[in-house]
Every structure is written in C-alpha cells, then in structure tokens.
Write a protein that holds these residues in place. Structure first.
Motif, PDB file in Angstrom:
ATOM      1  N   LEU A  59      -3.788 -14.580  40.260  1.00 32.94           N
ATOM      2  CA  LEU A  59      -3.436 -13.603  39.228  1.00 32.94           C
ATOM      3  C   LEU A  59      -2.862 -14.279  37.990  1.00 32.94           C
ATOM      4  N   LEU A  60      -2.032 -15.291  38.196  1.00 30.83           N
ATOM      5  CA  LEU A  60      -1.448 -16.002  37.057  1.00 30.83           C
ATOM      6  C   LEU A  60      -2.528 -16.690  36.227  1.00 30.83           C
ATOM      7  N   VAL A  61      -3.479 -17.328  36.897  1.00 25.21           N
ATOM      8  CA  VAL A  61      -4.571 -17.992  36.166  1.00 25.21           C
ATOM      9  C   VAL A  61      -5.416 -16.966  35.422  1.00 25.21           C
ATOM     10  N   ALA A  62      -5.716 -15.846  36.068  1.00 19.16           N
ATOM     11  CA  ALA A  62      -6.527 -14.813  35.421  1.00 19.16           C
ATOM     12  C   ALA A  62      -5.812 -14.230  34.209  1.00 19.16           C
ATOM     13  N   LEU A  63      -4.523 -13.960  34.356  1.00 18.89           N
ATOM     14  CA  LEU A  63      -3.757 -13.415  33.230  1.00 18.89           C
ATOM     15  C   LEU A  63      -3.661 -14.419  32.088  1.00 18.89           C
ATOM     16  N   LEU A  64      -3.514 -15.696  32.424  1.00 20.89           N
ATOM     17  CA  LEU A  64      -3.448 -16.721  31.379  1.00 20.89           C
ATOM     18  C   LEU A  64      -4.777 -16.820  30.639  1.00 20.89           C
ATOM     19  N   ALA A  65      -5.886 -16.699  31.351  1.00 24.65           N
ATOM     20  CA  ALA A  65      -7.192 -16.727  30.699  1.00 24.65           C
ATOM     21  C   ALA A  65      -7.371 -15.519  29.771  1.00 24.65           C
ATOM     22  N   LEU A  66      -6.938 -14.354  30.226  1.00 28.09           N
ATOM     23  CA  LEU A  66      -7.022 -13.160  29.375  1.00 28.09           C
ATOM     24  C   LEU A  66      -6.124 -13.288  28.151  1.00 28.09           C
ATOM     25  N   ALA A  67      -4.933 -13.843  28.337  1.00 24.83           N
ATOM     26  CA  ALA A  67      -4.025 -14.043  27.205  1.00 24.83           C
ATOM     27  C   ALA A  67      -4.607 -15.039  26.210  1.00 24.83           C
ATOM     28  N   THR A  68      -5.256 -16.074  26.717  1.00 22.00           N
ATOM     29  CA  THR A  68      -5.910 -17.049  25.836  1.00 22.00           C
ATOM     30  C   THR A  68      -7.000 -16.386  25.014  1.00 22.00           C
ATOM     31  N   GLU A  69      -7.791 -15.547  25.655  1.00 22.90           N
ATOM     32  CA  GLU A  69      -8.846 -14.816  24.944  1.00 22.90           C
ATOM     33  C   GLU A  69      -8.248 -13.949  23.844  1.00 22.90           C
ATOM     34  N   ALA A  70      -7.187 -13.206  24.164  1.00 24.59           N
ATOM     35  CA  ALA A  70      -6.586 -12.309  23.182  1.00 24.59           C
ATOM     36  C   ALA A  70      -5.993 -13.082  22.005  1.00 24.59           C
ATOM     37  N   VAL A  71      -5.289 -14.169  22.286  1.00 26.73           N
ATOM     38  CA  VAL A  71      -4.673 -14.959  21.215  1.00 26.73           C
ATOM     39  C   VAL A  71      -5.736 -15.547  20.299  1.00 26.73           C
ATOM     40  N   LEU A  72      -6.805 -16.079  20.862  1.00 25.83           N
ATOM     41  CA  LEU A  72      -7.837 -16.700  20.032  1.00 25.83           C
ATOM     42  C   LEU A  72      -8.655 -15.666  19.266  1.00 25.83           C
ATOM     43  N   VAL A  73      -8.768 -14.457  19.793  1.00 24.40           N
ATOM     44  CA  VAL A  73      -9.394 -13.383  19.018  1.00 24.40           C
ATOM     45  C   VAL A  73      -8.565 -13.106  17.765  1.00 24.40           C
ATOM     46  N   LEU A  74      -7.255 -13.053  17.916  1.00 25.35           N
ATOM     47  CA  LEU A  74      -6.384 -12.827  16.768  1.00 25.35           C
ATOM     48  C   LEU A  74      -6.444 -13.995  15.785  1.00 25.35           C
ATOM     49  N   VAL A  75      -6.481 -15.227  16.306  1.00 19.81           N
ATOM     50  CA  VAL A  75      -6.583 -16.394  15.432  1.00 19.81           C
ATOM     51  C   VAL A  75      -7.895 -16.366  14.672  1.00 19.81           C
ATOM     52  N   SER A  76      -8.975 -16.051  15.362  1.00 19.83           N
ATOM     53  CA  SER A  76     -10.287 -15.963  14.705  1.00 19.83           C
ATOM     54  C   SER A  76     -10.275 -14.898  13.618  1.00 19.83           C
ATOM     55  N   TRP A  77      -9.650 -13.774  13.910  1.00 21.76           N
ATOM     56  CA  TRP A  77      -9.559 -12.702  12.918  1.00 21.76           C
ATOM     57  C   TRP A  77      -8.747 -13.147  11.706  1.00 21.76           C
ATOM     58  N   ALA A  78      -7.705 -13.937  11.935  1.00 25.86           N
ATOM     59  CA  ALA A  78      -6.821 -14.353  10.848  1.00 25.86           C
ATOM     60  C   ALA A  78      -7.456 -15.417   9.953  1.00 25.86           C
ATOM     61  N   VAL A  79      -8.232 -16.329  10.532  1.00 18.88           N
ATOM     62  CA  VAL A  79      -8.760 -17.449   9.749  1.00 18.88           C
ATOM     63  C   VAL A  79     -10.142 -17.172   9.169  1.00 18.88           C
ATOM     64  N   THR A  80     -10.826 -16.153   9.646  1.00 14.61           N
ATOM     65  CA  THR A  80     -12.154 -15.857   9.124  1.00 14.61           C
ATOM     66  C   THR A  80     -12.039 -15.201   7.762  1.00 14.61           C
ATOM     67  N   PRO A  81     -12.663 -15.758   6.737  1.00 17.91           N
ATOM     68  CA  PRO A  81     -12.568 -15.159   5.394  1.00 17.91           C
ATOM     69  C   PRO A  81     -13.356 -13.862   5.312  1.00 17.91           C
ATOM     70  N   GLY A  82     -13.026 -13.084   4.301  1.00 21.72           N
ATOM     71  CA  GLY A  82     -13.729 -11.831   4.096  1.00 21.72           C
ATOM     72  C   GLY A  82     -12.815 -10.650   4.343  1.00 21.72           C
ATOM     73  N   ARG A  83     -13.400  -9.478   4.363  1.00 16.27           N
ATOM     74  CA  ARG A  83     -12.634  -8.253   4.548  1.00 16.27           C
ATOM     75  C   ARG A  83     -12.019  -8.220   5.941  1.00 16.27           C
ATOM     76  N   ARG A  84     -10.736  -7.933   6.009  1.00 14.38           N
ATOM     77  CA  ARG A  84     -10.033  -7.891   7.276  1.00 14.38           C
ATOM     78  C   ARG A  84     -10.321  -6.577   8.008  1.00 14.38           C
ATOM     79  N   ARG A  85     -10.709  -6.716   9.252  1.00 14.06           N
ATOM     80  CA  ARG A  85     -10.881  -5.573  10.129  1.00 14.06           C
ATOM     81  C   ARG A  85     -10.064  -5.812  11.390  1.00 14.06           C
ATOM     82  N   LEU A  86      -9.671  -4.733  12.018  1.00 10.91           N
ATOM     83  CA  LEU A  86      -8.884  -4.877  13.228  1.00 10.91           C
ATOM     84  C   LEU A  86      -9.698  -5.615  14.281  1.00 10.91           C
TER      85      LEU A  86
END
Length: 245
Positions: A194-221
């Motif tokens: 469970l800890l490994v699975a949760l860490l993988a999901l947290a990694t996915e969520a954090v990198l989605v936010l990072v990708s959203w922040a660094v990608t130029p253009g109009r910001r969408r949620l």
C-alpha cells in the motif's frame, strides 16, 4: 480481512514510522534511489532524443533502444550486477532503474521534438534565431508536454519498481514487503504494498502539477471538473477526435 486489519494496525503504529530503519527512513531511501535514477535517465535520454529528432539521424535507434531496454527485466540486471564490480546495494539499483527509465523519456522526447511543425522552425530561423535558440525558444516549449509525459511515466514506473532494491540490499519500502514475506506476516506485506502504491500515485499527482506549471500557454486546471451533459434529448453528442467521451 484480518490481514488488511493487521496492515492498518501496522501503518497506525507510530513506532513503525519513527524508529531507526522505520517507514520514514525507508521512504527517504526509496525516494533517493528513484530520484537519482530518473535524473540520470533524463540526463542521457533528453539530450539524445533532442539530437536525434532535430538532426533526423538515428531515428531507428530510438525504436531499438526502447524495445531492447524494455525487454530487459530490472531484476535480471540486478542479478548481473551482482557478479560485476557494481555489486549489490543502492548503486546497482539506481543504475538498473535508470536503464528502465530511459525508454519512455527517450521516446517521448523524440516524438515531441519531431512533431514540431517545420514551418514554425523556418519562421524562427527567418527571424534570425540560431539553431540552439530555435531548440530552446521554439521546439522545447512546443514539445514540453510530451517530454513531461515521458518523465512522469518513467518516474511512476521507477517508484513502483524500486521495491526490488530490497532484494539486493538496496533499501527502500520494499524491505517492508520482503521482511513481511520472510516472517509470513501478510499484514506487513500488504502495508508495504500500500505504501508503494500510494507513493506512486503521489508521484503521478505531483508531476501532473509540475507539468501543468511549466508548460507554456493558457493555464487550465490539471484535473478538470466533470461537466454535466447538456445535450438536448434526441440529438447526438459530438466528441472530439482523440478525446475520450
């Protein structure tokens, strides 16, 4: 259900988190191995993908490297490293996971830069930009979403696979699983999984936010809310090509 209850008890025991070699220490080891592996893979795969995409040479090598790297099991690499000067430990695990992370980063970088419209490049060169400036100011912003997708895919795979480090004295959350297996403590095994699975999901969520922040253009949620269906009754609903309905 008793095993899941035991896993819940294990995770709610503060001693299991704070003791030396506990969950927090293993989490730090797990993240250190994963971060180093992804950074090493990115340092190799991103420049190589840019070079191949912009020069048009060696595109077939991308397919070969991607397929060969995916065909090699990480555990097999760790076994091979055991009889080499690399040996066991975190270094062997980091190298093996870096090899595992190269294919998605290399492929997505190549596809992202190769997909940039040639007319856009020509327009940039017509404005007096050098080749390096075109790559930095034109190609990279346009290819960045795909590059970040490759990094995100590699990072999640590495975080999940880093559990194998426990098999070669490499540390990480996999030690909880292997220790539970050795003691036939299925609750502890489930807690580690469970800890490994949760860490993988947290990694996915954090990198989605990072990708959203660094990608130029109009910001969408990054996680758009679900829209209510307002299609009038009796009329077919239009769906954009490539976008799931």
């Amino acid at each position: 259900m008793n095993d899941f209850r035991d896993a819940f008890v294990y995770l709610n025991d503060p001693f299991n988190w704070t003791r030396p070699g506990g969950i927090l220490d293993l989490l730090v080891e797990h993240l250190t191995i994963s971060v180093l592996a992804v950074l090493a893979a990115a340092a190799l795969a991103v420049p190589l993908g840019i070079l191949i995409a912009t020069t048009g040479r060696g595109s077939g090598a991308v397919v070969v490297v991607s397929n060969v790297s995916r065909a090699i099991p990480t555990l097999a690499l760790l076994t091979v490293f055991a009889v080499t000067p690399i040996g066991f430990g975190p270094r062997a695990t980091t190298i093996a996971l870096a090899v595992f992370a190269v294919p998605p980063i290399l492929t997505n970088t190549f596809v992202g830069f190769r997909g940039v419209d040639a007319d856009v490049r020509e327009a940039a060169r017509g404005m007096g930009l050098s080749r390096g400036q075109v790559i930095r100011r034109v190609d990279l912003p346009l290819a960045l979403p795909l590059v970040m997708t490759g990094l995100r895919t590699a990072a999640v795979q590495v975080v999940a696979t880093a559990s194998l480090a426990a098999l070669v004295a490499g540390g990480g959350l996999g030690q909880i699983i292997t220790l539970g297996f050795g003691q036939q403590d299925y609750g502890q095994m489930i807690a580690g999984a469970l800890l490994v699975a949760l860490l993988a999901l947290a990694t996915e969520a954090v990198l989605v936010l990072v990708s959203w922040a660094v990608t130029p253009g109009r910001r969408r949620l990054p996680f758009p809310p679900r829209r209510r269906d307002r299609t009038p009754a009796g009329e077919p609903e239009a769906t954009a090509v490539g976008v799931p309905s």
